[in-house]
Design a protein around this motif. Sequence first.
Motif, mmCIF file in Angstrom:
data_model
loop_
_atom_site.group_PDB
_atom_site.id
_atom_site.type_symbol
_atom_site.label_atom_id
_atom_site.label_comp_id
_atom_site.label_asym_id
_atom_site.label_seq_id
_atom_site.Cartn_x
_atom_site.Cartn_y
_atom_site.Cartn_z
ATOM 1 N N ALA A 1 0.685 4.120 -2.787
ATOM 2 C CA ALA A 1 0.335 5.485 -2.389
ATOM 3 C C ALA A 1 1.390 6.473 -2.874
ATOM 4 C CB ALA A 1 0.185 5.569 -0.869
ATOM 5 N N VAL B 1 -0.572 11.446 1.927
ATOM 6 C CA VAL B 1 0.186 10.203 1.917
ATOM 7 C C VAL B 1 0.522 9.773 3.343
ATOM 8 C CG1 VAL B 1 2.393 9.166 1.241
ATOM 9 C CG2 VAL B 1 1.117 10.527 -0.389
ATOM 10 N N LYS C 1 0.829 -1.207 0.000
ATOM 11 C CA LYS C 1 0.000 0.000 0.000
ATOM 12 C C LYS C 1 0.862 1.254 0.000
ATOM 13 C CE LYS C 1 -3.908 -2.096 2.303
ATOM 14 N NZ LYS C 1 -4.775 -2.088 3.468
ATOM 15 N N LEU D 1 -2.462 8.233 4.931
ATOM 16 C CA LEU D 1 -2.736 6.868 4.477
ATOM 17 C C LEU D 1 -1.786 5.863 5.096
ATOM 18 C CD1 LEU D 1 -3.390 7.405 0.659
ATOM 19 C CD2 LEU D 1 -5.039 6.705 2.391
#
Length: 73
Positions: A32, A68, A28, A71
Motif C-alpha cells: 500500500a 492508506v 499489505k 487500508l
Amino acid sequence: MIWSLILVLFLLATPALELTRSRKTRSKRDTAVFFAVWGLALAAVLADMAEWPGLRPLDWVRAVMQPVNALIS
C-alpha cells in the motif's frame, strides 16, 4: 518535455517489477505504501507535464495518507 516522458515510461514499468517482490513478502502495508508513493510520483509528473499549478507538500501527503490509513486500519 522529453525527460518527463522518459520518467512517465519508467514509472509505468516500475509496478510490474515491484509486484513480484511484494508478492513474495506478502505485506499489505508495504504494498500500500509503495503504490501510494508511486501514484504520488506519477501524479506529480503528469501535473508537471500539463503545467498545472503545484500543490503544497502537505496537501499531497494528506491526499495520499487518508486512503492508506483506511487500508491499514
